[in-house]
Write an enzyme that holds these catalytic residues in place. Structure first.
Site, PDB file in Angstrom:
ATOM      1  CG  HIS A   1      47.933  21.489 162.822  1.00 29.61           C
ATOM      2  ND1 HIS A   1      46.957  22.316 163.309  1.00 29.61           N
ATOM      3  CD2 HIS A   1      49.111  22.079 163.171  1.00 29.61           C
ATOM      4  CE1 HIS A   1      47.515  23.355 163.918  1.00 29.61           C
ATOM      5  NE2 HIS A   1      48.825  23.222 163.853  1.00 29.61           N
ATOM      6  CD  GLU A   2      52.576  20.669 163.434  1.00 28.76           C
ATOM      7  OE1 GLU A   2      53.302  21.499 162.857  1.00 28.76           O
ATOM      8  OE2 GLU A   2      51.973  20.920 164.491  1.00 28.76           O
TER       9      GLU A   2
ATOM     10  CG  HIS B   1      52.478  24.656 160.300  1.00 30.50           C
ATOM     11  ND1 HIS B   1      51.920  25.908 160.297  1.00 30.50           N
ATOM     12  CD2 HIS B   1      52.019  24.047 161.423  1.00 30.50           C
ATOM     13  CE1 HIS B   1      51.156  26.045 161.373  1.00 30.50           C
ATOM     14  NE2 HIS B   1      51.198  24.917 162.059  1.00 30.50           N
TER      15      HIS B   1
ATOM     16  CG  ASP C   1      50.091  27.101 164.974  1.00 34.11           C
ATOM     17  OD1 ASP C   1      49.398  26.245 164.399  1.00 34.11           O
ATOM     18  OD2 ASP C   1      51.095  26.833 165.652  1.00 34.11           O
TER      19      ASP C   1
END
Length: 718
Positions: free
Chosen positions: A145-146, A149, A156
């Site tokens: 998930h990170e 980014h 998000d």
């Protein structure tokens, strides 16, 4: 490998927006995970990191059509831990909690949609305490998930303040999930109405951003899926020891006169005030031949510093054989352990190479040294940029105007952070003027600094009268200062802890001449880090087709400093100067309001190299530490478990001043006309019903992105 190897931290950020990660075939390599020096030794952390990355590799493999995985990762441990050595740039940081997030993992993002982030932050508690798995979910999945980014610049799809919204008379969840169990969200699955950052910044699905806008877009579109599941990642555990630097300085004929004097002044400042204790420094010069002025010498006392300063070159002449200088410098670095891997070179030149520098750039890059290059004129060789970028160094293009102080600033920016800023120099002021009268001003020494404070005045022709007044009205004059006649420098070193408050300087000259002032200090307490400023551009090269963005982060450790007055000065090598007020308002170029990151579009691009300098001060006493709480997100249509509450008592910063120098950048416009850009998107439109009236609020864009004033607005009733 040698145990002295140094690493380039992403904390130094603003070194570059690139994370240094590479996609080699289907596998990501140069994934660097650093444990902060603030974290006490616990070898379980290393095992937990390996478990998280290994698990995340399989999540990544399934989430992106079985195309990519994590192949190699390096775990960097603090100097006090057991380890070996290191040279790369950090993308994942293990450190104590950021007060704004608590134990929750997050990614530091500055830029626009599709731009790489700065780093991922995990806490030791998150990795060691398995109860957080219930709270946040699988560590491997959170890592991926990170990663999205950090590497691909997505945002998000949640909004903790607005977990639900109205749509066609129904209440909808702001998001279903960041990505499904096996893949990222495609266009036909994306919720365009949800009030979240992904829609605000990108306006498209995560999958589309990854394959159309990210740094990996071309590789990902061409990669074929793996025929079988990937192997587990391989890991190295490495460690930083002391810093090793070789100054390679041009003393060819074009450096004669004011340039060789400015070199002496700036290198003296670096050796006396910037380079840290226990670092090792060597000095090499080059012109027709190359010479070693000092082998590697450990900085173990003020006497050692002064002895190195005495060896700095004082005369210039001859041709510009850059390859000889590089070869000699690398030889100095290799003499102690056989290689230059992880060592640093500061390479300064003002001209084109007499020899074939293209032929020796590759060998310099392959040496493993980190090469910072200083182009001290508009004629300096273009290969300097290539050497810096390929080795993870800084590229700086200071001009030789005597009032600019840019060479002093360039040397002052060559710090290497371990994340512990309490032992690092902080530049409070750097300013210059040409006058035949008084040169006056104020420098604020705030509560976070005051140790090893120095005022350095440089004059062009004649020794001026210097008066420096403390907040308690004590006046320091020339009798309290040291005067170096040969370098035309006057220095005031404040003993002990400097009195906090506004210091006033008054410098008088009776003839027309250039005067500059540089003020540096350090933290006074080991447990109170100083307010620091880091600055960079979002691009190091531009053809004018995309706008550039200036970033400046003002913080104390992880605490954002808000309501500051932040100005950027961008000066091209042709002499054009542009100043921009940077904003932290969440509009235009700025990603998030109140996060201490001040941003602005830069559209007045001209061909050639441009330098970047930022000045920060308090804004009429309104500057404060931010109080942030990052809300939880909606996962799988259910609200996350309650997050640990995070609150920071706001504190007045008081008066402070800071200056910072960012890397230079290069522009080659694709057309003859200057670029023209439309107004930026309105990203904060809100509507409020007041009886029979709808009140609309938004931050107005400019005529060109966030510059100027828009001429009109069109309203469409739906």
């Amino acid at each position: 490998m040698d145990s002295r190897m140094v690493f380039v931290l992403l904390w130094m950020l603003l070194l570059s927006t690139s994370t240094g990660i590479k996609l080699d075939g289907n596998g990501y390599v140069d994934v660097v995970i650093a444990i902060s020096s603030n974290v006490p030794q616990d070898n379980r952390l290393i095992d937990k990191i390996k478990e998280m990355v290994t698990e995340g590799s399989l999540y990544l493999y399934h989430a992106l059509d079985e195309k990519v995985y994590f192949r190699e990762a390096t775990i960097l441990v603090p100097p006090q831990w057991n380890g070996t050595n290191f040279t790369k740039r950090i993308m994942l940081l293990i450190d104590n909690a950021n007060p704004s997030y608590g134990f929750e993992p997050y990614t530091k993002q500055y830029g626009e949609c599709g731009a790489e982030g700065e780093y991922i932050h995990f806490t030791p508690e998150y990795l060691l305490n398995d109860t957080f798995i219930e709270l946040y979910g699988s560590r491997g999945r959170i890592f991926v998930h990170e990663w999205a980014h950090l590497r691909w610049g997505v945002f998000d799809e949640c909004n903790g303040e607005k977990p639900f919204y109205h749509s066609n008379g129904r209440i909808e969840a702001t998001r279903k999930s960041y990505f499904q169990v096996t893949t990222f969200c495609h266009e036909n699955e994306h919720n365009y109405e949800a009030p979240n950052m992904q829609n605000k910044k990108c306006g498209k699905a995560t999958w589309t951003v990854i394959f159309e806008d990210s740094v990996d877009k071309d590789a990902l579109r061409s990669l074929k899926p793996l025929q079988s599941p990937p192997p587990p990642p391989s890991f190295k555990v490495v460690q930083r020891k002391q810093r090793v630097v070789c100054l390679i300085l041009d003393v060819s004929g074009s450096m004669e006169g004011s340039r060789i004097l400015q070199l002496q002044q700036a290198a003296t400042h670096f050796l006396r005030h910037i380079i840290e204790d226990q670092a090792r420094v060597g000095i090499v010069t080059f012109s027709t031949l190359a010479s070693t002025l000092s082998p590697l010498t450990t900085i173990d006392s003020d006497t050692t510093r002064e002895n190195l300063i005495k060896l700095l070159p004082k005369v210039a002449g001859g041709s510009t054989n850059m390859c000889l200088g590089l070869s000699q410098g690398l030889q100095i670095l290799r003499e102690d352990n056989g290689d230059a891997l992880g060592d640093e070179i500061v390479f300064l030149t003002d001209g084109q190479a007499t020899d074939n520098i293209t032929g020796c750039v590759q060998s310099a890059v392959q040496s493993g040294a980190i090469i910072h290059t200083l182009a001290f004129s508009d004629r300096a060789a273009c290969e300097l940029t290539e050497m810096a970028i390929k080795t993870g160094g800084k590229f700086l293009s200071p001009n030789d105007k005597t009032t600019s102080n840019q060479l002093m600033d360039a040397f002052a920016s060559l710090t290497l952070s371990t994340g512990d800023y309490t032992n690092e120099p902080v530049q409070l002021e750097s300013v210059g003027a040409r006058t035949s009268d008084w040169f006056n001003g104020t420098v604020s020494v705030d509560q976070t600094v005051g140790n090893k404070t120095s005022f350095v005045i440089i004059y062009e022709i004649n020794f001026p009268s210097v008066y420096i007044q403390s907040p308690s009205v004590s006046v320091y004059t020339q009798t309290n200062m040291s005067h170096d006649v040969s370098q035309k420098t006057v220095t005031l070193n404040i003993p002990g802890t400097t009195e906090h408050g506004d210091w006033k300087y008054s410098i008088q000259t009776t003839i027309l001449q250039a005067l500059t002032l540089t003020v540096t200090s350090q933290a006074t307490q080991a447990d109170v880090p100083p307010i620091i400023v880091k600055t960079h551009m979002n691009q190091q090269f531009s053809d004018g087709t995309k706008p550039m963005i200036v970033f400046a982060e003002v913080s104390q450790s992880y605490r954002p400093v808000i309501n500051a007055e932040v100005w950027a000065t961008l000066e091209s090598e042709t002499g054009s100067v542009h100043t921009l007020r940077l904003l932290d308002n969440g509009a235009g170029a700025d990603a998030f309001q109140g996060d201490g990151i001040y941003s602005r579009y830069f559209i007045k691009m001209v061909n050639g190299r441009t330098s970047l300098k930022v000045r920060v001060k308090n804004q009429d006493g309104q500057t404060r530490f931010a109080v942030l709480y990052i809300h939880g997100c909606v996962i799988n249509v259910q609200l996350n478990h309650p997050k640990p509450f995070v609150f920071v008592e706001p504190l007045d910063v008081g008066n402070f001043t800071r200056t910072a120098t960012g890397e230079s950048f290069e522009v080659t416009l694709s057309g003859t006309a200057p670029p023209n850009f439309p107004p930026n998107r309105i990203t904060d439109l809100s509507a409020e019903i007041q009886e029979d009236t709808v009140l609309l609020n938004w931050t107005a864009p400019g005529e060109d992105l966030d510059q100027g004033t828009g001429k009109s607005y069109n309203y469409t009733r739906l």
